[in-house]
Structures are given as C-alpha cells and as structure tokens.
Motif scaffolding. Structure first.
Motif, short mmCIF file in Angstrom:
data_model
loop_
_atom_site.label_atom_id
_atom_site.label_comp_id
_atom_site.label_asym_id
_atom_site.label_seq_id
_atom_site.Cartn_x
_atom_site.Cartn_y
_atom_site.Cartn_z
N MET A 1 0.85 -1.18 0.00
CA MET A 1 0.00 0.00 0.00
C MET A 1 0.89 1.24 0.00
SD MET A 1 -2.89 1.12 2.83
CE MET A 1 -3.95 -0.25 2.51
N GLY A 2 0.68 2.12 -0.96
CA GLY A 2 1.47 3.33 -1.06
C GLY A 2 1.08 4.33 0.03
N LYS A 3 1.88 5.39 0.13
CA LYS A 3 1.64 6.40 1.17
C LYS A 3 0.29 7.07 1.00
CE LYS A 3 6.43 7.45 2.13
NZ LYS A 3 7.48 8.46 2.05
N ASN A 4 -0.11 7.38 -0.24
CA ASN A 4 -1.40 8.02 -0.46
C ASN A 4 -2.53 7.08 -0.06
OD1 ASN A 4 0.48 9.45 -2.51
ND2 ASN A 4 -1.29 10.79 -2.33
N ALA A 5 -2.45 5.82 -0.46
CA ALA A 5 -3.50 4.87 -0.13
C ALA A 5 -3.60 4.66 1.38
CB ALA A 5 -3.25 3.54 -0.84
N ALA A 6 -2.47 4.61 2.04
CA ALA A 6 -2.47 4.46 3.49
C ALA A 6 -3.10 5.69 4.15
CB ALA A 6 -1.05 4.23 4.01
N TYR A 7 -2.77 6.86 3.64
CA TYR A 7 -3.34 8.09 4.20
C TYR A 7 -4.85 8.12 3.97
CZ TYR A 7 -3.80 12.92 5.63
OH TYR A 7 -4.17 14.05 6.31
N ASP A 8 -5.27 7.79 2.74
CA ASP A 8 -6.71 7.73 2.42
C ASP A 8 -7.44 6.82 3.40
OD1 ASP A 8 -5.79 9.02 0.17
OD2 ASP A 8 -6.43 7.46 -1.23
N ALA A 9 -6.89 5.62 3.56
CA ALA A 9 -7.54 4.63 4.42
C ALA A 9 -7.66 5.14 5.85
CB ALA A 9 -6.75 3.32 4.38
N GLN A 10 -6.65 5.84 6.31
CA GLN A 10 -6.65 6.32 7.69
C GLN A 10 -7.64 7.45 7.93
OE1 GLN A 10 -2.75 7.30 9.14
NE2 GLN A 10 -3.47 7.62 11.21
N TYR A 11 -7.82 8.34 6.96
CA TYR A 11 -8.62 9.55 7.19
C TYR A 11 -9.88 9.67 6.34
CZ TYR A 11 -4.65 10.88 10.00
OH TYR A 11 -3.67 10.89 10.95
N GLU A 13 -12.83 8.21 6.53
CA GLU A 13 -14.07 8.33 7.30
C GLU A 13 -14.23 9.74 7.85
OE1 GLU A 13 -16.71 6.31 7.43
OE2 GLU A 13 -15.54 5.14 6.01
N GLU A 14 -13.15 10.33 8.30
CA GLU A 14 -13.23 11.71 8.82
C GLU A 14 -13.56 12.69 7.69
OE1 GLU A 14 -13.50 14.77 11.46
OE2 GLU A 14 -13.48 12.61 11.84
N ALA A 15 -12.96 12.49 6.53
CA ALA A 15 -13.26 13.36 5.38
C ALA A 15 -14.74 13.26 5.00
CB ALA A 15 -12.37 13.01 4.19
N LYS A 16 -15.28 12.04 5.01
CA LYS A 16 -16.70 11.86 4.68
C LYS A 16 -17.58 12.51 5.75
CE LYS A 16 -16.43 7.38 3.99
NZ LYS A 16 -16.80 5.99 3.66
N GLU A 17 -17.20 12.40 6.99
CA GLU A 17 -17.97 13.02 8.06
C GLU A 17 -17.95 14.54 7.94
OE1 GLU A 17 -20.48 13.62 11.09
OE2 GLU A 17 -20.07 11.71 10.11
N GLN A 18 -16.79 15.10 7.63
CA GLN A 18 -16.70 16.56 7.43
C GLN A 18 -17.57 16.99 6.26
OE1 GLN A 18 -15.03 18.79 9.45
NE2 GLN A 18 -14.67 17.02 10.75
N MET A 19 -17.61 16.18 5.21
CA MET A 19 -18.45 16.50 4.06
C MET A 19 -19.92 16.52 4.45
SD MET A 19 -18.80 14.48 0.47
CE MET A 19 -20.47 14.21 -0.07
N LEU A 30 -9.51 15.30 1.34
CA LEU A 30 -8.39 14.35 1.34
C LEU A 30 -7.25 14.82 0.44
CD1 LEU A 30 -10.23 10.92 1.39
CD2 LEU A 30 -8.67 11.81 3.13
N ALA A 31 -7.58 15.34 -0.73
CA ALA A 31 -6.53 15.81 -1.64
C ALA A 31 -5.75 16.96 -1.01
CB ALA A 31 -7.12 16.24 -2.98
N GLN A 32 -6.45 17.89 -0.37
CA GLN A 32 -5.76 19.00 0.29
C GLN A 32 -4.86 18.47 1.40
OE1 GLN A 32 -9.20 21.91 0.95
NE2 GLN A 32 -7.40 23.20 0.58
#
Length: 182
Positions: A1-11, A13-19, A30-32
């Motif tokens: 798993m690359g760094k971006n994929a690991a970051y996505d996986a970790q955060y 749910e929080e990004a969706k909740e903020q949305m 997430l992109a920001q």
C-alpha cells in the motif's frame, strides 16, 4: 500500500464526516490534506497535527508554531489531534467570505472546488488546483465523495464485502473438565 492509499484509508471516514457536516467534498478534503501534509509526513503535520497548512491569521488564539514558508517565518496553527485539524479546516472554509462561492458548487464538482480554492487564495502555489485535481483523479478520491453522498450504497458495498470476506474463526472451545471438590 502506497503512502497516499495508506493516508486515504486512515482519514477517509473523517473526510466523509466533514463532508456530511459542512458540505465540502470528501475528495477535496483528502486531496488537500495529502498535498499540504505530504501524506502526513511533513514536519508541520507530524509535530503540530496541522494537515492543511492553515496559518494563524489574526483571529487564531490557540496554540501555534513558527515555520519558514514562502520566504519568511510564518505562524501556523497547532492542534492536539489530527482530527482537530480536519474540523478546523472545514470551519476555516465555511466561515470565511472568500470561500463562500464554493458552497454554491455541486459537492461532486471536485474540479470546480479545486479551481475555486486556488482563486480564493487558499495557497500561493499557482498550480494548486491542478495538483488537487491530479491527486483526486490518480487516487480516485471522488469515490469517497460518492459514498458520503449515498450512505445506502455504502452499506450495500460493506454487506457485499462482508459476504466475500470470511469472518475470522473463533478458536475451538477448550474441553471443560469438571472436577468435584468436596
């Protein structure tokens, strides 16, 4: 798993909740965060939990730190937890008039949001919008926005995943030998 994929996986749910709370596309959040924090690896993100590069500005009265940015020492916000950074990012966008026009855009219009963030001056990088769009498309981050828009579909995907992924087996029960104590 690359760094971006690991970051996505970790955060994700929080990004969706903020949305869901504030109307900012999860893909853009997430992109920001990926861009601003270098996948959570930048000094600012590691030491200050600031994953969005948010500067102090005049209204900030919380903890801060000075970092060299854009050729000068600059005050950046410091947070107790990463998730505080996510919430503050959302509030930062929602409460500032220069970002108001973004909330007229469709939440699925990540290109419009990226261009709007650049136009409103979120970052000094002249390629900021293009970088956000590239990250969103390369890592298919718009899927998180779609899932946050449609919780029914998200539940269905989880049920399908659970059907395909066997549940872990419990260890066999030990045989119980009873001894009478008199």
């Amino acid at each position: 798993m690359g760094k971006n994929a690991a970051y996505d996986a970790q955060y994700a749910e929080e990004a969706k909740e903020q949305m869901r709370r504030y109307g900012i596309p999860a893909s853009v959040i997430l992109a920001q965060a990926i861009l601003e924090s270098s996948n959570g690896q930048s000094q600012l993100s590691r030491e200050c939990n600031n994953h969005f590069g948010i500067k102090c500005h005049t209204s900030w009265d919380g903890p801060s730190v000075q970092y060299f940015d854009d050729g000068e020492m600059t005050c950046f916000r410091k947070y107790p937890k990463v998730l505080d950074s996510y919430t503050d990012h959302s509030l930062f966008l929602v409460t500032r008039p220069r970002y108001e026009s973004l909330f007229d855009l469709n939440v699925k219009d990540y290109k419009g949001w990226a261009k709007g963030l650049k136009k409103a001056g979120y970052a000094t990088d002249k390629q900021y919008d293009k970088k956000l769009i590239r990250i969103i498309e390369l890592y298919e981050l718009n899927e998180y926005t779609k899932l946050a828009c449609n919780p029914y579909k998200a539940r269905r995907l989880m049920r399908d995943w659970e059907k395909e992924t066997p549940a872990p087996q419990a260890p066999p029960a030990a045989t119980e030998q009873t001894a009478k104590v008199e």
